[in-house]
Design an enzyme around this catalytic site. Structure first.
Site, PDB file in Angstrom:
ATOM      1  N   SER A 193       0.828  -1.218   0.000  1.00  0.00           N
ATOM      2  CA  SER A 193       0.000   0.000   0.000  1.00  0.00           C
ATOM      3  C   SER A 193       0.858   1.264   0.000  1.00  0.00           C
ATOM      4  CB  SER A 193      -0.980   0.003   1.173  1.00  0.00           C
ATOM      5  OG  SER A 193      -0.325  -0.229   2.388  1.00  0.00           O
TER       6      SER A 193
ATOM      7  N   HIS B 265      -2.113  -8.806   2.135  1.00  0.00           N
ATOM      8  CA  HIS B 265      -1.733  -7.542   2.813  1.00  0.00           C
ATOM      9  C   HIS B 265      -2.845  -7.199   3.816  1.00  0.00           C
ATOM     10  CE1 HIS B 265       0.248  -3.813   3.428  1.00  0.00           C
ATOM     11  NE2 HIS B 265      -0.152  -3.123   2.383  1.00  0.00           N
TER      12      HIS B 265
ATOM     13  N   HIS C 132       5.591 -12.908   7.320  1.00  0.00           N
ATOM     14  CA  HIS C 132       5.773 -11.498   6.942  1.00  0.00           C
ATOM     15  C   HIS C 132       6.846 -11.386   5.870  1.00  0.00           C
ATOM     16  CE1 HIS C 132       6.259  -7.136   7.294  1.00  0.00           C
ATOM     17  NE2 HIS C 132       5.011  -7.183   7.725  1.00  0.00           N
TER      18      HIS C 132
ATOM     19  N   ARG D  56       3.515  -5.109  16.950  1.00  0.00           N
ATOM     20  CA  ARG D  56       2.132  -4.616  16.924  1.00  0.00           C
ATOM     21  C   ARG D  56       1.201  -5.719  17.425  1.00  0.00           C
ATOM     22  NH1 ARG D  56       1.724  -3.097  10.748  1.00  0.00           N
ATOM     23  NH2 ARG D  56       2.592  -5.214  10.703  1.00  0.00           N
TER      24      ARG D  56
ATOM     25  N   ASP E 102      -2.164  -8.837  12.035  1.00  0.00           N
ATOM     26  CA  ASP E 102      -3.495  -9.293  11.621  1.00  0.00           C
ATOM     27  C   ASP E 102      -3.945 -10.576  12.316  1.00  0.00           C
ATOM     28  OD1 ASP E 102      -3.767  -7.158   9.822  1.00  0.00           O
ATOM     29  OD2 ASP E 102      -2.505  -8.199   8.382  1.00  0.00           O
TER      30      ASP E 102
HETATM   31  N1  AMX Z   1       0.774 -19.730   5.759  1.00  0.00           N
HETATM   32  C1  AMX Z   1       1.116 -20.601   4.769  1.00  0.00           C
HETATM   33  N2  AMX Z   1       2.138 -20.404   3.940  1.00  0.00           N
HETATM   34  C2  AMX Z   1       2.904 -19.313   4.147  1.00  0.00           C
HETATM   35  C3  AMX Z   1       2.651 -18.404   5.172  1.00  0.00           C
HETATM   36  C4  AMX Z   1       1.524 -18.643   5.987  1.00  0.00           C
HETATM   37  N3  AMX Z   1       1.151 -17.804   6.954  1.00  0.00           N
HETATM   38  N4  AMX Z   1       3.591 -17.440   5.131  1.00  0.00           N
HETATM   39  C5  AMX Z   1       4.402 -17.726   4.090  1.00  0.00           C
HETATM   40  N5  AMX Z   1       3.972 -18.856   3.490  1.00  0.00           N
HETATM   41  C6  AMX Z   1       4.505 -19.468   2.265  1.00  0.00           C
HETATM   42  C7  AMX Z   1       4.349 -18.471   1.124  1.00  0.00           C
HETATM   43  O1  AMX Z   1       3.030 -18.516   0.589  1.00  0.00           O
HETATM   44  C8  AMX Z   1       5.419 -18.948   0.173  1.00  0.00           C
HETATM   45  O2  AMX Z   1       4.931 -20.108  -0.497  1.00  0.00           O
HETATM   46  P1  AMX Z   1       5.191 -20.312  -2.078  1.00  0.00           P
HETATM   47  O3  AMX Z   1       6.685 -20.218  -2.243  1.00  0.00           O
HETATM   48  O4  AMX Z   1       4.630 -21.648  -2.355  1.00  0.00           O
HETATM   49  O5  AMX Z   1       4.471 -19.187  -2.766  1.00  0.00           O
HETATM   50  C9  AMX Z   1       6.523 -19.403   1.124  1.00  0.00           C
HETATM   51  O6  AMX Z   1       5.897 -19.668   2.377  1.00  0.00           O
HETATM   52  C10 AMX Z   1       7.628 -18.409   1.329  1.00  0.00           C
HETATM   53  O7  AMX Z   1       7.053 -17.214   1.789  1.00  0.00           O
HETATM   54  P2  AMX Z   1       7.900 -16.213   2.688  1.00  0.00           P
HETATM   55  O8  AMX Z   1       9.136 -15.851   1.936  1.00  0.00           O
HETATM   56  O9  AMX Z   1       8.041 -16.732   4.069  1.00  0.00           O
HETATM   57  O10 AMX Z   1       6.925 -14.957   2.781  1.00  0.00           O
HETATM   58  P3  AMX Z   1       6.613 -13.869   1.665  1.00  0.00           P
HETATM   59  O11 AMX Z   1       7.510 -12.720   1.912  1.00  0.00           O
HETATM   60  O12 AMX Z   1       6.608 -14.442   0.305  1.00  0.00           O
HETATM   61  O13 AMX Z   1       5.117 -13.499   2.030  1.00  0.00           O
HETATM   62  C11 AMX Z   1       3.292 -12.943   3.422  1.00  0.00           C
HETATM   63  C12 AMX Z   1       4.781 -12.759   3.181  1.00  0.00           C
HETATM   64  C13 AMX Z   1       2.855 -11.997   4.514  1.00  0.00           C
HETATM   65  C14 AMX Z   1       2.533 -12.601   2.137  1.00  0.00           C
HETATM   66  C15 AMX Z   1       3.017 -14.411   3.821  1.00  0.00           C
HETATM   67  O14 AMX Z   1       3.698 -14.710   5.015  1.00  0.00           O
HETATM   68  C16 AMX Z   1       1.543 -14.718   3.964  1.00  0.00           C
HETATM   69  O15 AMX Z   1       0.879 -15.005   2.982  1.00  0.00           O
HETATM   70  N6  AMX Z   1       0.999 -14.653   5.227  1.00  0.00           N
HETATM   71  C17 AMX Z   1      -0.406 -14.813   5.456  1.00  0.00           C
HETATM   72  C18 AMX Z   1      -1.170 -13.559   5.054  1.00  0.00           C
HETATM   73  C19 AMX Z   1      -0.884 -12.440   6.012  1.00  0.00           C
HETATM   74  O16 AMX Z   1      -0.884 -12.579   7.217  1.00  0.00           O
HETATM   75  N7  AMX Z   1      -0.679 -11.247   5.453  1.00  0.00           N
HETATM   76  C20 AMX Z   1      -0.517 -10.022   6.260  1.00  0.00           C
HETATM   77  C21 AMX Z   1       0.896  -9.486   6.274  1.00  0.00           C
HETATM   78  C22 AMX Z   1       0.971  -8.220   7.072  1.00  0.00           C
HETATM   79  C23 AMX Z   1       0.200  -7.134   6.410  1.00  0.00           C
HETATM   80  O17 AMX Z   1       0.542  -6.695   5.328  1.00  0.00           O
HETATM   81  N8  AMX Z   1      -0.876  -6.698   6.991  1.00  0.00           N
END
Ligand code: AMX
Length: 431
Positions: free
Chosen positions: A237, A267, A313, A322, A368
């Protein structure tokens, strides 16, 4: 007493000069490198954006102008906005002047409500919020003054004006949307000009119309608005807002661009998903799940190829501070709430589950994972509204970031993309 704008204006010339001198002296120095994985990996970790309002070290989490978020979590969101913009906290008179200024700017023209009313009743609140905000673009001071002829050195001034108008109107618009979208009755009137006795978040609670007899929900909303305010510039964002604003699109165009990114489940929508995931578990198991049941629920989610919302994250490698602030709030004010208790169970089980999955870099909770359970406890149960609350708070950060971007005369954002063929050749050349 100096107003926020006066304090800011006094700081800009020196910062501008410092940036200019710094680039002149060190412009050619290499500070980071890019590898192939980062090109394919969402540019993760490349240090290439300037952001002085806040930083997010992987092992510490959000730091606002040098202050860890936990140390300033008890301040008012308006104080945090002042801090984000100036690096200082306001005195009592400065704070009162900012609150009065926001109250004065909070009127929302009738046509905006007509736009909202014309939209289908089942529209997602984020779409309603963004549409209303974008509909206000014709009130942009920047847009008007730019068309009249504006010097680059002065870009920050109407950007600041637009930002204050956006921050003032955000609670009014979103509360109006809340009341309409969830059939809560007529919109609640904003305070009359000159009668700004309430702080920004307390006024927001009043506009939402959620009963708060003991003042705890107001405390939560102040905390909520502080904790979500800013998270450096690399998140979706903030970067979207910054990129769009660099084209000199005004803050209405820019902020809504960022909010469209916040609406994604990876996000800001994760707060909605986070609560729903917990409620799903309580429904499935007929009450607060046991630790074993929660592990099974997590495994089922992962086996279905879904993410566990609120965990992981892009930058953090520790529990999000947070999350910790909200967690402390929950332990103090609603330790026996079944939904909050489930948040505790998730926290005690899910990190271990995620640690066993090698590809996941951070098994710890982000903000979150908990925020929704607290809103739910105080009667704000409509989870599809939660990202709007996040967006209202995030206005503070992206506004501060972009006032400074314009003050420093940051140019159009324009990184270079490369083709697969180019990458292939680059890798082979290195080999
Ligand atoms: N549950 C399941 N799988 C997860 C995960 C979770 N909570 N967090 C990471 N992974 C997976 C990713 O989907 C990715 O899988 P892929 O290679 O098959 O696509 C792999 O683990 C590697 O990911 P990463 O390098 O650890 O994280 P990232 O930087 O690519 O992604 C984030 C970060 C936040 C998108 C991811 O951790 C996620 O999807 N979390 C759940 C959604 C969430 O809580 N989002 C909020 C973030 C904070 C915010 O912006 N408000």
């Amino acid at each position: 007493m100096a107003t926020l704008k006066e304090v800011l204006a006094a700081k800009i010339p020196a910062e501008r000069q410092r940036a200019k001198d710094f680039v002149k002296e060190h412009g050619a120095k290499v500070i980071d490198q890019v590898n192939v994985e980062q090109v394919y990996g969402g540019m993760r970790g490349i240090s290439c954006l300037l952001c002085d309002t806040s930083s997010v070290p992987a092992d510490k989490g959000l730091i606002v102008r040098g202050k860890p978020i936990a140390d300033v979590a008890n301040l008012l969101p308006e104080e945090i906005f002042w801090l984000l913009l100036t690096g200082e906290l306001p005195d009592a008179a400065g704070l009162a002047s900012l609150q009065a200024d926001l109250a004065k700017r909070s009127a929302v023209p009738d046509y905006v409500w007509a736009v909202i009313d014309a939209m289908p009743a089942d529209t997602h609140p984020m779409t309603l919020y963004n549409t209303a905000m974008l509909a206000l673009q014709n009130t942009s001071v920047f847009h008007k003054r730019y068309n009249q002829g504006l010097r680059k050195d002065d870009y920050w001034d109407p950007t600041f004006e637009d930002c204050l108008d956006i921050i003032a109107r955000a609670p009014v618009i979103s509360a109006g949307i809340y009341r309409k979208r969830f059939n809560k009755g007529a919109r609640i009137a904003t305070a009359a000009t000159g009668q700004a006795s309430q702080d920004w978040a307390a006024n927001y609670v009043r506009l939402l119309g959620i009963s708060d007899t003991n003042g705890e929900f107001t405390k939560l909303m102040r905390l909520y608005m502080v904790l979500h305010c800013d998270h450096e510039n690399g998140n979706v964002s903030a970067m979207a807002t910054y990129t769009v604003n660099s084209a000199l699109s005004d803050m209405y165009y820019s902020y809504t661009a960022g909010m469209n990114g916040l609406a994604g489940p990876l996000h800001g929508l994760a707060n909605q998903e986070g609560l729903n995931w917990i409620l799903e578990a309580t429904t499935k198991f007929g009450g607060a799940p046991t630790h074993d049941q929660m592990r099974a629920h997590a495994a089922e989610t992962l086996n279905a190829g879904k993410v566990i919302p609120g965990y992981g994250h892009g930058v953090l490698r520790v529990t999000d501070p947070r999350f910790e602030c909200f967690y402390e709030f929950g332990k103090k004010h609603c330790p026996n709430d079944p939904v909050f208790k489930t948040v505790i169970t998730v926290f005690e089980t899910v990190p271990d589950v995620l640690m066993n999955i090698k590809k996941i870099k951070n098994p710890w909770p982000n903000v979150d994972a908990v925020s929704g359970s607290l809103l739910y406890h105080y009667g704000l149960t409509e989870s599809i509204f939660y990202t709007v609350l996040f967006g209202v708070s995030r206005a503070l950060g992206v506004c501060a970031q972009n006032v400074w971007a314009r003050a420093l005369g940051m140019p159009l954002v324009r990184p270079k993309s490369v083709t697969s063929e180019w990458l292939d050749a680059a890798v082979n050349a290195k080999a």
